[in-house]
Scaffold this motif. Structure first.
Motif, PDB file in Angstrom:
ATOM      1  N   PHE A   5       0.826  -1.205   0.000  1.00  0.00           N
ATOM      2  CA  PHE A   5       0.000   0.000   0.000  1.00  0.00           C
ATOM      3  C   PHE A   5       0.865   1.263   0.000  1.00  0.00           C
ATOM      4  N   ALA A   6       1.973   1.217   0.744  1.00  0.00           N
ATOM      5  CA  ALA A   6       2.867   2.377   0.800  1.00  0.00           C
ATOM      6  C   ALA A   6       3.449   2.680  -0.578  1.00  0.00           C
ATOM      7  N   ALA A   7       3.855   1.634  -1.301  1.00  0.00           N
ATOM      8  CA  ALA A   7       4.401   1.818  -2.652  1.00  0.00           C
ATOM      9  C   ALA A   7       3.344   2.411  -3.576  1.00  0.00           C
ATOM     10  N   ALA A   8       2.108   1.924  -3.458  1.00  0.00           N
ATOM     11  CA  ALA A   8       1.020   2.418  -4.309  1.00  0.00           C
ATOM     12  C   ALA A   8       0.738   3.899  -4.051  1.00  0.00           C
ATOM     13  N   ILE A   9       0.723   4.302  -2.773  1.00  0.00           N
ATOM     14  CA  ILE A   9       0.424   5.698  -2.420  1.00  0.00           C
ATOM     15  C   ILE A   9       1.587   6.620  -2.811  1.00  0.00           C
ATOM     16  N   LEU A  10       2.809   6.182  -2.534  1.00  0.00           N
ATOM     17  CA  LEU A  10       3.981   6.987  -2.886  1.00  0.00           C
ATOM     18  C   LEU A  10       4.066   7.219  -4.395  1.00  0.00           C
ATOM     19  N   ALA A  11       3.693   6.190  -5.180  1.00  0.00           N
ATOM     20  CA  ALA A  11       3.757   6.297  -6.641  1.00  0.00           C
ATOM     21  C   ALA A  11       2.767   7.324  -7.184  1.00  0.00           C
ATOM     22  N   MET A  12       1.742   7.639  -6.404  1.00  0.00           N
ATOM     23  CA  MET A  12       0.764   8.645  -6.820  1.00  0.00           C
ATOM     24  C   MET A  12       1.248  10.063  -6.507  1.00  0.00           C
ATOM     25  N   ARG A  13       2.232  10.161  -5.616  1.00  0.00           N
ATOM     26  CA  ARG A  13       2.689  11.483  -5.165  1.00  0.00           C
ATOM     27  C   ARG A  13       4.044  11.874  -5.747  1.00  0.00           C
ATOM     28  N   TYR A  14       4.846  10.882  -6.102  1.00  0.00           N
ATOM     29  CA  TYR A  14       6.201  11.143  -6.568  1.00  0.00           C
ATOM     30  C   TYR A  14       6.467  10.382  -7.876  1.00  0.00           C
ATOM     31  N   PRO A  15       7.582  10.696  -8.559  1.00  0.00           N
ATOM     32  CA  PRO A  15       7.909   9.977  -9.797  1.00  0.00           C
ATOM     33  C   PRO A  15       7.997   8.471  -9.571  1.00  0.00           C
ATOM     34  N   ARG A  16       7.316   7.731 -10.417  1.00  0.00           N
ATOM     35  CA  ARG A  16       7.210   6.286 -10.215  1.00  0.00           C
ATOM     36  C   ARG A  16       8.559   5.564 -10.261  1.00  0.00           C
ATOM     37  N   LEU A  74      11.484   6.556  -9.336  1.00  0.00           N
ATOM     38  CA  LEU A  74      12.241   6.722  -8.092  1.00  0.00           C
ATOM     39  C   LEU A  74      11.609   5.912  -6.962  1.00  0.00           C
ATOM     40  N   VAL A  75      10.290   5.908  -6.912  1.00  0.00           N
ATOM     41  CA  VAL A  75       9.585   5.120  -5.891  1.00  0.00           C
ATOM     42  C   VAL A  75       9.867   3.633  -6.095  1.00  0.00           C
ATOM     43  N   LEU A  76       9.775   3.176  -7.341  1.00  0.00           N
ATOM     44  CA  LEU A  76      10.015   1.764  -7.639  1.00  0.00           C
ATOM     45  C   LEU A  76      11.444   1.375  -7.304  1.00  0.00           C
ATOM     46  N   ALA A  77      12.409   2.228  -7.670  1.00  0.00           N
ATOM     47  CA  ALA A  77      13.815   1.933  -7.387  1.00  0.00           C
ATOM     48  C   ALA A  77      14.071   1.855  -5.883  1.00  0.00           C
ATOM     49  N   GLY A  78      13.509   2.794  -5.131  1.00  0.00           N
ATOM     50  CA  GLY A  78      13.703   2.798  -3.677  1.00  0.00           C
ATOM     51  C   GLY A  78      13.068   1.597  -3.007  1.00  0.00           C
ATOM     52  N   CYS A  79      11.832   1.288  -3.403  1.00  0.00           N
ATOM     53  CA  CYS A  79      11.116   0.151  -2.809  1.00  0.00           C
ATOM     54  C   CYS A  79      11.818  -1.165  -3.119  1.00  0.00           C
ATOM     55  N   LEU A  80      12.175  -1.366  -4.389  1.00  0.00           N
ATOM     56  CA  LEU A  80      12.812  -2.625  -4.789  1.00  0.00           C
ATOM     57  C   LEU A  80      14.183  -2.793  -4.132  1.00  0.00           C
ATOM     58  N   PHE A 108      24.238  18.111  -1.530  1.00  0.00           N
ATOM     59  CA  PHE A 108      25.309  17.115  -1.590  1.00  0.00           C
ATOM     60  C   PHE A 108      24.745  15.702  -1.659  1.00  0.00           C
ATOM     61  N   LEU A 109      23.725  15.413  -0.828  1.00  0.00           N
ATOM     62  CA  LEU A 109      23.147  14.064  -0.797  1.00  0.00           C
ATOM     63  C   LEU A 109      22.443  13.711  -2.095  1.00  0.00           C
ATOM     64  N   THR A 110      21.784  14.713  -2.700  1.00  0.00           N
ATOM     65  CA  THR A 110      21.040  14.423  -3.924  1.00  0.00           C
ATOM     66  C   THR A 110      21.958  14.143  -5.105  1.00  0.00           C
ATOM     67  N   GLN A 111      23.258  14.412  -4.949  1.00  0.00           N
ATOM     68  CA  GLN A 111      24.201  14.020  -5.982  1.00  0.00           C
ATOM     69  C   GLN A 111      24.377  12.507  -5.995  1.00  0.00           C
ATOM     70  N   PHE A 166      13.895   8.626  -3.425  1.00  0.00           N
ATOM     71  CA  PHE A 166      14.443   7.265  -3.367  1.00  0.00           C
ATOM     72  C   PHE A 166      14.685   6.851  -1.920  1.00  0.00           C
ATOM     73  N   LEU A 167      15.315   7.740  -1.147  1.00  0.00           N
ATOM     74  CA  LEU A 167      15.621   7.444   0.253  1.00  0.00           C
ATOM     75  C   LEU A 167      14.345   7.257   1.071  1.00  0.00           C
ATOM     76  N   LYS A 168      13.326   8.058   0.784  1.00  0.00           N
ATOM     77  CA  LYS A 168      12.053   7.954   1.501  1.00  0.00           C
ATOM     78  C   LYS A 168      11.399   6.605   1.223  1.00  0.00           C
ATOM     79  N   ALA A 169      11.337   6.233  -0.057  1.00  0.00           N
ATOM     80  CA  ALA A 169      10.742   4.943  -0.429  1.00  0.00           C
ATOM     81  C   ALA A 169      11.540   3.788   0.150  1.00  0.00           C
ATOM     82  N   PHE A 170      12.861   3.917   0.142  1.00  0.00           N
ATOM     83  CA  PHE A 170      13.726   2.864   0.681  1.00  0.00           C
ATOM     84  C   PHE A 170      13.485   2.675   2.177  1.00  0.00           C
TER      85      PHE A 170
END
Length: 229
Positions: free
Chosen positions: A27-38, A40-46, A136-139, A145-149
């Protein structure tokens, strides 16, 4: 692929799919994918779920080296029966998918509000420092990604599926368990990210829990019979 690897792979794949569909991280992955680029969400979750699967398999592989294989096999058998009964009880209690979806959405909303309030209360110096650190971190990693992870990693820690993966890796080929687990996680998470909240609402928690319960009971019976032989 040897028979032991194939058996561990098929068991892990089936168990992961039935455990993860309708789970909090789904459910978290589904909701995050509606709010942020898919992507990045998919990469972080996986990434989080793959790391968790590997850690669980390593723990399961190490268990027979620390405790007698006979005892780890019995513990695994008990775990399978226990998880099977737990899942069947969840199915008996009823379909709570909408409640869990709402709960996950409320948690994410609360986290978002908290972050906004924290940002408002910070002074200008702190805000400038945070911007520098964030740049610096976003480089290296995207904040999304970090949030989804983090949500998926800590959401899975101590979860039923993690404990079941540890038990399965202790009883089956760990390599096969890792392959099956990662593939199962990838299938479920990709479906959640692509399908979004509309797909999450269509899932019957009762049917999934019933299927998972039957599967765990079958694994338990198989494990028990193999110890009798």
């Amino acid at each position: 692929m040897s028979f032991s690897v194939l058996q561990g792979f098929t068991k892990s794949l089936a168990m992961t799919v039935l455990s993860e569909i309708g789970d909090k991280t789904f459910f978290a992955a589904a909701i995050l994918a509606m709010r942020y680029p898919r992507r990045l969400v998919l990469a972080g979750c996986l990434s989080a779920l793959a790391v968790m699967t590997i850690i669980s398999a390593v723990l399961g592989w190490a268990a027979p080296n620390l405790i007698s294989r006979k005892y780890t096999h019995h513990i695994t058998t008990v775990l399978f029966f226990g998880f099977g009964l737990w899942s069947l009880w969840d199915a008996y209690k009823g379909d709570g998918g909408d409640d869990e979806l709402g709960e996950v959405e409320a948690e994410l909303d609360a986290d978002l509000i908290k972050n906004k309030e924290t940002g408002k209360n910070d002074g200008k110096d702190d805000e400038n420092l945070k911007k520098q650190n964030r740049a610096f971190l976003t480089q290296i990693f995207s904040p999304i990604f970090l949030k989804a992870f983090s949500i998926n990693f800590f959401g899975e820690w101590g979860d039923k599926s993690q404990l079941a993966t540890i038990g399965l890796a202790a009883d089956e080929n760990p390599f096969g368990v890792v392959l099956g687990g990662i593939l199962g996680q990838a299938l479920c998470t990709t479906a959640a990210v692509i399908g979004g909240k509309s797909l999450a609402k269509q899932i019957s928690e009762r049917f999934v829990a019933l299927s998972a319960g039957v599967l765990f009971i079958v694994f338990g019976i198989q494990s028990f019979l193999s110890s009798v032989e």
